[in-house]
Every structure is written in structure tokens, then in C-alpha cells.
Design an enzyme around this catalytic site. Structure first.
Site, PDB file in Angstrom:
ATOM      1  N   SER A 265       0.629  -1.055   0.000  1.00  0.00           N
ATOM      2  CA  SER A 265       0.114   0.393  -0.359  1.00  0.00           C
ATOM      3  C   SER A 265       0.633   1.142  -0.258  1.00  0.00           C
ATOM      4  O   SER A 265       1.666   1.134  -0.602  1.00  0.00           O
ATOM      5  CB  SER A 265      -1.143   0.048   1.080  1.00  0.00           C
ATOM      6  OG  SER A 265      -1.956   0.153   1.258  1.00  0.00           O
ATOM      7  N   LYS A 269       3.771   1.678  -2.229  1.00  0.00           N
ATOM      8  CA  LYS A 269       4.848   3.463  -3.600  1.00  0.00           C
ATOM      9  C   LYS A 269       5.741   3.521  -2.965  1.00  0.00           C
ATOM     10  O   LYS A 269       7.226   3.531  -3.683  1.00  0.00           O
ATOM     11  CB  LYS A 269       4.065   4.805  -2.598  1.00  0.00           C
ATOM     12  CG  LYS A 269       2.270   4.307  -2.897  1.00  0.00           C
ATOM     13  CD  LYS A 269       1.272   5.785  -3.507  1.00  0.00           C
ATOM     14  CE  LYS A 269       0.281   5.205  -2.269  1.00  0.00           C
ATOM     15  NZ  LYS A 269      -1.247   4.619  -2.808  1.00  0.00           N
ATOM     16  N   TRP A 356      -9.887   0.553  -5.609  1.00  0.00           N
ATOM     17  CA  TRP A 356      -9.183   1.983  -5.216  1.00  0.00           C
ATOM     18  C   TRP A 356      -7.773   1.934  -6.149  1.00  0.00           C
ATOM     19  O   TRP A 356      -7.340   3.524  -5.489  1.00  0.00           O
ATOM     20  CB  TRP A 356      -9.266   1.818  -3.569  1.00  0.00           C
ATOM     21  CG  TRP A 356      -8.626   3.270  -2.969  1.00  0.00           C
ATOM     22  CD1 TRP A 356      -8.222   3.515  -2.002  1.00  0.00           C
ATOM     23  CD2 TRP A 356      -9.535   4.755  -3.239  1.00  0.00           C
ATOM     24  NE1 TRP A 356      -8.343   4.631  -1.862  1.00  0.00           N
ATOM     25  CE2 TRP A 356      -8.750   5.627  -2.559  1.00  0.00           C
ATOM     26  CE3 TRP A 356     -10.772   5.576  -4.212  1.00  0.00           C
ATOM     27  CZ2 TRP A 356      -8.927   7.343  -2.705  1.00  0.00           C
ATOM     28  CZ3 TRP A 356     -11.352   6.428  -4.126  1.00  0.00           C
ATOM     29  CH2 TRP A 356     -10.089   7.423  -3.321  1.00  0.00           C
ATOM     30  N   HIS A 408      -7.575  -5.665  -0.339  1.00  0.00           N
ATOM     31  CA  HIS A 408      -6.278  -5.152   0.048  1.00  0.00           C
ATOM     32  C   HIS A 408      -5.318  -5.736   1.326  1.00  0.00           C
ATOM     33  O   HIS A 408      -5.546  -5.437   2.381  1.00  0.00           O
ATOM     34  CB  HIS A 408      -6.675  -3.698   0.261  1.00  0.00           C
ATOM     35  CG  HIS A 408      -5.617  -2.328   0.540  1.00  0.00           C
ATOM     36  ND1 HIS A 408      -4.399  -2.123  -0.687  1.00  0.00           N
ATOM     37  CD2 HIS A 408      -5.151  -2.104   1.304  1.00  0.00           C
ATOM     38  CE1 HIS A 408      -4.146  -1.128  -0.523  1.00  0.00           C
ATOM     39  NE2 HIS A 408      -3.805  -1.286   1.142  1.00  0.00           N
TER      40      HIS A 408
END
Ligand code: GCU
Length: 428
Positions: A265, A269, A356, A408
Site C-alpha cells: 500500500s 509506493k 481503489w 487490499h
């Protein structure tokens, strides 16, 4: 622009054009594939002066530095240097008989500003005992403190007082609370060390105008950097990962030349950004990193720049906000973040219900980084088709991708793919 790229980019644009209703808006969060607007991706192999990049030398001498500089100035903030005379590492405790004697656990403290005791990063290092020579390692930051990654009572409770989620709402310890995400035994059984640290040890995850965590240490490196391009929190976390790697270089049981940096998540990044900046990371793994990570920004699906910078203004440098409503003017897109990792192996993973994070946008970043990997002499995405694969069907070669069924999260399924990938690309 190469033929391959022309086909890919224009193909994507035309397909989208045919399907898009007039009311679709690039700045609204959208989770309907039919409302994806047309977009054209920048070509990683065309320099900003319009010239084609046709050799590895041109990539490394010209285009790669140019792209890295653009990502730094326009999105994540400029990566600061490090004063090595202020770095220190201390092994605090060792348990040589963890996991029924299969592993050694160490708690190692990274001091960023020695001899000052803070800021510091506490690493939990697990090394397989049966290894006869230095082992490769997985390095991953965690979200709630090292003691939440494993239920072993030997592990110290995080002493981080700036982060409120190292404990539960009633102040209770949360030992092993997130252990399902960090399969220590699975990893040491496969002959890898496993290293984790609490991300808020590096920089607390809230907006305080870049005052807390490691930010004060960046001041000497930021004098000539405009305010709008100074290191944001994702850069601070990535910088911390590089310092963790500095520390692993001092641990004789670990082969620091074979460290895979992973993240889930927001920390996915961060792993991508750490890998783009620090070529010592041998493999980069992005798990459900989404917007500002692996997902294409121009593809209006899932989280947008507007949404992410509103909720998490500290993750990116202020300059990034200027692209709200004009993603088409970004001088890069996230496939070029993946390309900055080339030719090193990179694994991008999505989850089928994680709309998302835009699983298809994550896949397309992997796909569109391929020309750079090929220019650098690898088999890139391995000839994978331009459409996302079926769920639970990994595809690719040096660039790899899967879309796990489910939500997720980072699960054993994800880890078992990363272990197979590391076995293939970090040969013993
Ligand atoms: C939010 C955010 C995402 C991020 C995620 C996380 O959902 O919008 O961009 O990846 O948090 O880090 O958990």
C-alpha cells in the site's frame, strides 16, 4: 516513438474513447471501467528534448537522470543525501533460538543522528540458522510496530510515542496483531532473512509541515531545493529504507547485495521509490501500491491526485498538487517509475477487489515499462499480453505481475510468489 509504444498507447486511447460517456470527469474518483477517459502515456524512451533514447548508455547518462529528477521535483520531493558520520548501528538483543531453533532474531537500532538517541529506526532481523553462507533478505516496513508483526513474546514492544497505533485503543499491546502479513517462518524456511521496521520510526504519518521524524536531518541538503520540491514523507520513508540497507551491509550473515525491498500500500509506493533511487536494492516488490505507486495516474480509475493529496498532503511534495485537474500535463507517468528500477527485477501485485488501487492501472505500468527493460537487455515483461491476466495467474519475466483474488492486503499467496521470484532472480 517506437512502433511497439505507438501501438500500445494509441490502442489504449482508442479503446477508451469508444466506451467513454460524455459526463466522465478525470478528477472524480471512478471505479467503472466504462468511464475511463482516453489518455496518452509519455514514452519513457523519448527524452524531454524530443530525442529518441536508443542505447543503454543514453538511458543511463541522459534519460534516467532526467526522469528521476522530474519525479523528485514534481512528485515525491528531492531525495536528500546522508551524513554518514552521523549514522550508527547497534545490536540491542539477540535470540539465537527463535522459531524452534530455526532462526536467530536480532533487534538492531539504526541511529540516524548519532550520538543523539533520536530519530532512530528499530529493525527486527530474522536470519535462518541453517545457512552456511550470507543469505539474501527481504526488507519491508510495517505499519504498527515490530511487535505486531509476530507473536513471539521475545520481541520488544515498540517504544515509539509519536505513533498512536502501536497500541490498541485501550493502550493494550498488540503482539502479533498483524502477523498474517509477515510470514517469518515461511521466509526463513526458504533460506532468506526477513527484516522489518516500523515506518513511523522514520517519519510519523501525519502532516506537520515536515518538522518531525528524519526531516530536520535533511536541512543541510535542501538549501538549494525550492520549498515546493522538498522531501515529502514517502521520500523520508524511502530514505530510511536506504539507511536500513546501510545497516544490513554491516550484518555478516546477510548478503546485502541481494536484498529485496518490499512494501504494501503506501509502503508499496515507498518501496518503488526507494528502488528507483537506490540501485543497491536487488529486487523491488510493490504490493497493492495503487495511486502514487504502480497505478497509472492518467488512467482515471480509483484514487486520484486530488483525493490522495487531500487526505495525505504530506506524502507528496507541494508541487504535486499543481497537477490536480491536469494529469495529462505530468511530465511522466507511473510506468516510468517502474522503468527507473530497470534492469533490476520488479514485482507488481494487485488484489482483485482493491479497485481503489486500480489493478488494471498497476498492470499497465508493468506492461509499459517493458521497452526500457528490453533496451537494457532483459526480457522485460516476458511478452505478456497487453490485457491483465486472469486472477491468481502471475505473468511476466524480469517484470512480474499478479492479481490475487481478494482484498487490499498482503497474504501468503503474495509472499509465495515473491519467494519464487527471488529464487529465480537471486541465484545462490
Ligand atoms: C489509503 C490511500 C492509499 C494507500 C492506502 C494505504 O487507502 O488512499 O493511497 O495506499 O491508504 O496505505 O493503506
Amino acid at each position: 516513438m517506437s512502433k511497439l509504444l505507438q501501438t500500445v498507447f494509441c490502442g489504449a486511447a482508442l479503446l477508451a474513447l469508444a466506451a467513454v460517456p460524455a459526463e466522465a470527469n478525470a478528477d472524480e474518483t471512478n471505479c467503472d471501467e466504462a468511464k475511463v477517459l482516453p489518455y496518452t502515456l509519455p514514452d519513457p524512451l523519448t527524452a524531454s528534448d524530443g530525442s529518441a533514447v536508443t542505447t543503454p548508455e543514453e538511458w543511463f547518462a541522459k534519460r534516467r537522470p532526467e526522469l528521476l529528477d522530474l519525479f523528485q521535483r514534481e512528485m515525491y520531493g528531492v531525495m536528500p543525501g546522508v551524513d554518514r558520520s552521523r549514522l550508527a548501528f547497534e545490536t540491542l538483543r539477540t535470540n539465537p533460538v527463535a522459531f524452534d531453533g530455526k532462526g536467530t532474531l536480532k533487534e538492531v537500532r539504526v541511529y540516524f543522528d548519532a550520538p543523539n538517541p533520536a530519530p532512530k529506526l528499530d529493525l527486527l532481523v530474522c536470519i535462518p540458522n541453517r545457512a552456511e553462507k550470507p543469505v539474501p533478505a527481504f526488507l519491508i516496513l510495517n505499519f504498527q510496530g515490530n511487535h505486531t508483526t509476530c507473536s513471539d513474546p521475545w520481541i520488544s514492544i515498540s517504544d515509539n510515542t509519536e505513533a498512536n497505533h502501536t497500541r490498541g485503543v485501550n493502550g493494550e499491546e498488540r503482539r502479533g496483531y498483524k502477523a498474517e502479513r509477515y510470514p517469518f517462518e515461511m521466509i526463513i524456511d526458504r533460506g532468506y532473512a526477513f527484516v522489518t521496521g516500523f515506518y513511523e520510526d522514520i517519519d510519523p504519518d501525519f502532516d506537520d509541515g515536515r518538522q518531525n521524524g528524519v526531516h530536520p536531518l535533511f536541512a543541510p541538503f535542501e538549501q538549494d531545493v525550492p520549498e515546493e520540491s522538498r522531501a515529502a514523507t514517502i521520500t523520508a520513508w524511502a530514505w530510511g529504507l536506504s539507511r536500513a540497507l546501510d545497516c544490513l551491509e554491516t550484518i555478516p550473515e546477510i548478503d546485502a547485495g541481494r536484498v529485496a525491498v518490499a512494501g504494501h500500500s503506501r509502503l508499496g509506493k515507498t518501496a518503488l521509490w526507494a528502488g528507483a533511487n537506490d540501485p543497491r536494492f536487488a529486487i523491488v516488490i510493490s504490493n497493492d501500491s495503487g495511486c502514487g505507486g504502480a497505478a497509472l495516474t492518467r488512467r482515471n480509475f480509483g484514487e486520484t491526485i486530488d483525493a490522495i493529496t487531500r487526505t495525505f498532503p504530506h506524502w507528496f511534495c507541494p508541487k504535486y498538487n499543481s497537477y490536480i485537474g491536469r494529469t495529462g500535463e505530468l511530465p511522466f507517468d507511473q510506468h516510468e517509475l517502474v522503468a527507473l528500477i530497470a534492469p533490476r527485477p520488479v514485482y507488481i501485485a494487485s488484489a482483485s477487489e482493491d479497485l481503489w488501487a486500480d489493478p488494471t492501472g498497476e498492470f499497465l505500468s508493468a506492461y509499459n515499462a517493458d521497452p526500457v527493460y528490453r533496451l537494457l537487455g532483459t526480457d522485460g515483461f516476458g511478452g505478456a499480453a497487453p490485457e491483465p491476466p486472469a486472477a491468481d495467474t502471475p505473468v511476466g519475466a524480469v517484470i512480474h505481475y499478479h492479481r490475487r483474488t481478494g482484498k487490499h492486503n498482503i497474504t501468503d499467496y503474495d509472499w509465495s510468489q515473491y519467494l519464487d521470484f527471488a529464487d529465480e532472480h537471486l541465484p545462490r
